[in-house]
Write a protein that holds these residues in place. Sequence first.
Motif, PDB file in Angstrom:
ATOM      1  N   LEU A 223      36.606  46.176  43.009  1.00 23.06           N
ATOM      2  CA  LEU A 223      38.052  46.247  43.220  1.00 23.06           C
ATOM      3  C   LEU A 223      38.717  47.067  42.118  1.00 23.06           C
ATOM      4  O   LEU A 223      39.666  47.810  42.380  1.00 23.06           O
ATOM      5  CB  LEU A 223      38.641  44.831  43.258  1.00 23.06           C
ATOM      6  CG  LEU A 223      40.121  44.740  43.630  1.00 23.06           C
ATOM      7  CD1 LEU A 223      40.363  45.267  45.036  1.00 23.06           C
ATOM      8  CD2 LEU A 223      40.628  43.300  43.492  1.00 23.06           C
ATOM      9  N   TRP A 224      38.221  46.931  40.886  1.00 26.49           N
ATOM     10  CA  TRP A 224      38.775  47.721  39.786  1.00 26.49           C
ATOM     11  C   TRP A 224      38.581  49.213  40.041  1.00 26.49           C
ATOM     12  O   TRP A 224      39.496  49.997  39.838  1.00 26.49           O
ATOM     13  CB  TRP A 224      38.138  47.315  38.475  1.00 26.49           C
ATOM     14  CG  TRP A 224      38.530  48.215  37.336  1.00 26.49           C
ATOM     15  CD1 TRP A 224      37.777  49.176  36.744  1.00 26.49           C
ATOM     16  CD2 TRP A 224      39.805  48.258  36.682  1.00 26.49           C
ATOM     17  NE1 TRP A 224      38.481  49.818  35.764  1.00 26.49           N
ATOM     18  CE2 TRP A 224      39.729  49.273  35.698  1.00 26.49           C
ATOM     19  CE3 TRP A 224      40.984  47.545  36.819  1.00 26.49           C
ATOM     20  CZ2 TRP A 224      40.800  49.573  34.863  1.00 26.49           C
ATOM     21  CZ3 TRP A 224      42.059  47.845  35.987  1.00 26.49           C
ATOM     22  CH2 TRP A 224      41.957  48.847  35.021  1.00 26.49           C
TER      23      TRP A 224
ATOM     24  N   ARG B 277      33.929  48.232  48.794  1.00 24.93           N
ATOM     25  CA  ARG B 277      33.517  46.829  48.634  1.00 24.93           C
ATOM     26  C   ARG B 277      32.149  46.725  47.956  1.00 24.93           C
ATOM     27  O   ARG B 277      31.896  45.775  47.194  1.00 24.93           O
ATOM     28  CB  ARG B 277      33.489  46.148  50.014  1.00 24.93           C
ATOM     29  CG  ARG B 277      33.122  44.667  49.968  1.00 24.93           C
ATOM     30  CD  ARG B 277      34.183  43.886  49.204  1.00 24.93           C
ATOM     31  NE  ARG B 277      33.819  42.492  49.088  1.00 24.93           N
ATOM     32  CZ  ARG B 277      33.003  41.978  48.172  1.00 24.93           C
ATOM     33  NH1 ARG B 277      32.455  42.787  47.255  1.00 24.93           N
ATOM     34  NH2 ARG B 277      32.721  40.696  48.139  1.00 24.93           N
ATOM     35  N   GLN B 278      31.264  47.653  48.207  1.00 21.30           N
ATOM     36  CA  GLN B 278      29.915  47.607  47.643  1.00 21.30           C
ATOM     37  C   GLN B 278      29.733  48.604  46.497  1.00 21.30           C
ATOM     38  O   GLN B 278      28.607  48.917  46.124  1.00 21.30           O
ATOM     39  CB  GLN B 278      28.884  47.887  48.752  1.00 21.30           C
ATOM     40  CG  GLN B 278      28.939  46.931  49.919  1.00 21.30           C
ATOM     41  CD  GLN B 278      28.755  45.483  49.513  1.00 21.30           C
ATOM     42  OE1 GLN B 278      27.992  45.187  48.585  1.00 21.30           O
ATOM     43  NE2 GLN B 278      29.459  44.581  50.195  1.00 21.30           N
ATOM     44  N   TRP B 279      30.829  49.089  45.913  1.00 24.60           N
ATOM     45  CA  TRP B 279      30.729  50.104  44.861  1.00 24.60           C
ATOM     46  C   TRP B 279      29.922  49.596  43.669  1.00 24.60           C
ATOM     47  O   TRP B 279      29.071  50.322  43.114  1.00 24.60           O
ATOM     48  CB  TRP B 279      32.124  50.523  44.391  1.00 24.60           C
ATOM     49  CG  TRP B 279      32.083  51.579  43.329  1.00 24.60           C
ATOM     50  CD1 TRP B 279      32.038  52.922  43.508  1.00 24.60           C
ATOM     51  CD2 TRP B 279      32.048  51.365  41.910  1.00 24.60           C
ATOM     52  NE1 TRP B 279      31.976  53.571  42.300  1.00 24.60           N
ATOM     53  CE2 TRP B 279      31.984  52.629  41.286  1.00 24.60           C
ATOM     54  CE3 TRP B 279      32.081  50.232  41.099  1.00 24.60           C
ATOM     55  CZ2 TRP B 279      31.956  52.784  39.912  1.00 24.60           C
ATOM     56  CZ3 TRP B 279      32.039  50.385  39.719  1.00 24.60           C
ATOM     57  CH2 TRP B 279      31.973  51.653  39.151  1.00 24.60           C
ATOM     58  N   ALA B 280      30.138  48.358  43.247  1.00 23.55           N
ATOM     59  CA  ALA B 280      29.428  47.828  42.072  1.00 23.55           C
ATOM     60  C   ALA B 280      27.935  47.744  42.341  1.00 23.55           C
ATOM     61  O   ALA B 280      27.117  48.021  41.442  1.00 23.55           O
ATOM     62  CB  ALA B 280      29.991  46.463  41.701  1.00 23.55           C
ATOM     63  N   ALA B 281      27.552  47.349  43.563  1.00 25.89           N
ATOM     64  CA  ALA B 281      26.129  47.269  43.886  1.00 25.89           C
ATOM     65  C   ALA B 281      25.485  48.647  43.873  1.00 25.89           C
ATOM     66  O   ALA B 281      24.316  48.801  43.490  1.00 25.89           O
ATOM     67  CB  ALA B 281      25.942  46.611  45.253  1.00 25.89           C
ATOM     68  N   GLN B 282      26.260  49.656  44.277  1.00 24.00           N
ATOM     69  CA  GLN B 282      25.737  51.022  44.309  1.00 24.00           C
ATOM     70  C   GLN B 282      25.803  51.700  42.950  1.00 24.00           C
ATOM     71  O   GLN B 282      25.149  52.729  42.731  1.00 24.00           O
ATOM     72  CB  GLN B 282      26.528  51.846  45.332  1.00 24.00           C
ATOM     73  CG  GLN B 282      26.405  51.324  46.758  1.00 24.00           C
ATOM     74  CD  GLN B 282      27.487  51.865  47.672  1.00 24.00           C
ATOM     75  OE1 GLN B 282      28.322  52.680  47.250  1.00 24.00           O
ATOM     76  NE2 GLN B 282      27.489  51.423  48.922  1.00 24.00           N
TER      77      GLN B 282
ATOM     78  N   SER C 211      28.061  43.932  33.301  1.00 22.06           N
ATOM     79  CA  SER C 211      27.344  43.107  34.272  1.00 22.06           C
ATOM     80  C   SER C 211      27.856  41.669  34.316  1.00 22.06           C
ATOM     81  O   SER C 211      27.631  40.960  35.296  1.00 22.06           O
ATOM     82  CB  SER C 211      25.849  43.103  33.945  1.00 22.06           C
ATOM     83  OG  SER C 211      25.631  42.625  32.619  1.00 22.06           O
ATOM     84  N   TRP C 212      28.507  41.213  33.255  1.00 27.78           N
ATOM     85  CA  TRP C 212      29.039  39.849  33.222  1.00 27.78           C
ATOM     86  C   TRP C 212      30.253  39.682  34.129  1.00 27.78           C
ATOM     87  O   TRP C 212      30.650  38.560  34.454  1.00 27.78           O
ATOM     88  CB  TRP C 212      29.402  39.465  31.785  1.00 27.78           C
ATOM     89  CG  TRP C 212      30.397  40.415  31.145  1.00 27.78           C
ATOM     90  CD1 TRP C 212      30.116  41.580  30.514  1.00 27.78           C
ATOM     91  CD2 TRP C 212      31.820  40.245  31.098  1.00 27.78           C
ATOM     92  NE1 TRP C 212      31.266  42.176  30.066  1.00 27.78           N
ATOM     93  CE2 TRP C 212      32.332  41.368  30.404  1.00 27.78           C
ATOM     94  CE3 TRP C 212      32.700  39.270  31.556  1.00 27.78           C
ATOM     95  CZ2 TRP C 212      33.686  41.532  30.170  1.00 27.78           C
ATOM     96  CZ3 TRP C 212      34.059  39.421  31.320  1.00 27.78           C
ATOM     97  CH2 TRP C 212      34.541  40.560  30.637  1.00 27.78           C
ATOM     98  N   ILE C 213      30.877  40.797  34.551  1.00 30.26           N
ATOM     99  CA  ILE C 213      32.014  40.743  35.476  1.00 30.26           C
ATOM    100  C   ILE C 213      31.466  40.693  36.894  1.00 30.26           C
ATOM    101  O   ILE C 213      30.575  41.475  37.251  1.00 30.26           O
ATOM    102  CB  ILE C 213      32.932  41.968  35.288  1.00 30.26           C
ATOM    103  CG1 ILE C 213      33.490  41.998  33.864  1.00 30.26           C
ATOM    104  CG2 ILE C 213      34.069  41.946  36.304  1.00 30.26           C
ATOM    105  CD1 ILE C 213      34.334  43.216  33.572  1.00 30.26           C
TER     106      ILE C 213
END
Length: 576
Positions: free
Chosen positions: A381-382, A360-365, A372-374
């Motif tokens: 999730l991707w 769930r926090q993969w993008a933040a990490q 970054s626009w996504i």
Amino acid sequence: MSHPASPTETDPASTRPASTAAPGTPAALGRILRRRVLAPGEALTFAALKLRLIGLPTGLGSTGLGAAGWALIAVAAVLGGLLRFVRLGDPHALVFDETYYVKDAYSMLQSGYERSWPDNANPAFIAGHPQLQNTPEYVVHPPVGKWLIAFGMWLFGSDNGFGWRFSAAAIGTLSIVLIGLAAWLLFRSRVLAGLAALLLAIDGHHLVMSRTGLLDIFLSFFLLAAFVALLLDRDDGRRRLARRLSDAAADGLGTVTAGRPALLETGPFLGLRPWRLLAGILIGLALGTKWSALSFVVVFGLMTLLWDLNARRLAGIQHWIRAGIVKDGLLAFVAIVPVAAVTYLFTWTGWFLSGDAWDRQWAAQNPSTTWSWIPASLRSLWHYHLTAYQFHQGLSAEHPYQASAWTWLVMGRPTSFYYESPTGPVSGCDVQNCSSAILSVGNPLIWWTAALALIVLLFWWIGRRDWRAGAILAGVAAGYLPWFLYPERTTFFFYAVSFEPFLVLGLTMVAGRVLATPRTADDGTVPAARRRWGIVVIGVFVAAALLLTAFFLPIWTAEVIPYEQWRLRMWMPSWI
């Protein structure tokens, strides 16, 4: 202007001259049915177009499935429901992959996403003392099927097999009703609608999957429901086409260019169609159950587009390919692909609302300047999906009940879900050596004749251009053929439940030909003697299928029987 009838859409008996009758009446329909060539004014009436595009139901004046048809389906559904719900809580154990999906469902019921369990958690869970941990669990299947299992546990408790199998049994029973409706929409026969429902109701493979807390019965249901929605859309779209063409012709719009009304150059827009939108939602729910539904997106999308192209051709539209792609195909894409995608994303709501689900926090990490626009949640999730896809691609671990797709149609290696050897004498077994088993083997008579029926359907589709055979084969192909692309992957026979309803529909279509033999009499009717033989053949077949269901029922429902009785039911060495 004339419109030659299509042999696959209507079956005119002769070219006898017409008699005067009011448009739309049975007499008028009968006159149209008997003639191969119609006058221009008559060819564009609603009655003539509707007859050409949809055909007739069971007979002139028939309006639908009717009380008799629903009664036949209901009887099959009641029988199937009894087979699925009686002793549903037995065995009181997590059988086969219930060890994953049932516990995942319980986790989702508690927190909205899957959490981890300690080793050897099953005994405590079965005893009603779940030991759910706070750390997220990595799973590789979407959430819809697990949410449905959780619904049964919410209703009846998580400490009993009835609770965690309730939804599967309910969905399996509803599938019986759905296949009856599908058979009616395909064949316009109440008898065949009831027959298809009965065959699915008594088949052991579908029965076992309906009595087990696995995901595949939900996948099968959503795919069958999407197919029914597309069949309803086929009739609705053709009815719209007939109405709009006939209304425009009655208003005198667009006459005439080189002897052809301008209206028939490309035909009208039909707009967004509600049944097709429903099909998109149902396909999205199927994807939200298992990714193997992805092939159905492609196959069903092409199938419904081909139906629309052919409808415009039969209506006499000159540029029917271009018109079908532009005026039908683009809207069909919107109704199915984006709708299915949005529905699929919606099924991950529990994951989106969580703060600590897996990845769930993969993008933040893992921040990115390029993407970054996504939204961060979608990037996370991707990544989750990417790792899950890689897992599926590399799944090649040995399993004692793995089965190559080549063996599925003949049930070469059915999956053993459960086997125990209680020492007797015990209830139901008065000898020393007893067995209690759940084997996902189908009714041999139904499966083996259905496999042969596919060959017949292939000839009907290619040789007779029968759209019904093509639709059934499309369902089988979408659920079956993709598995041949992964020969190294560990696969199981029970995956075949996704396309089993289409096998039953194929068998039903062949049975319909046996019941209604080719018209050879001068008046176009079926000779009485041949019809009687057809009834006898199908009657004997159904009786034999019922007897085989009674014979195999103990090894489908974990009844305790003498070991020798269990061994008697192992017809192939590979079934053991």
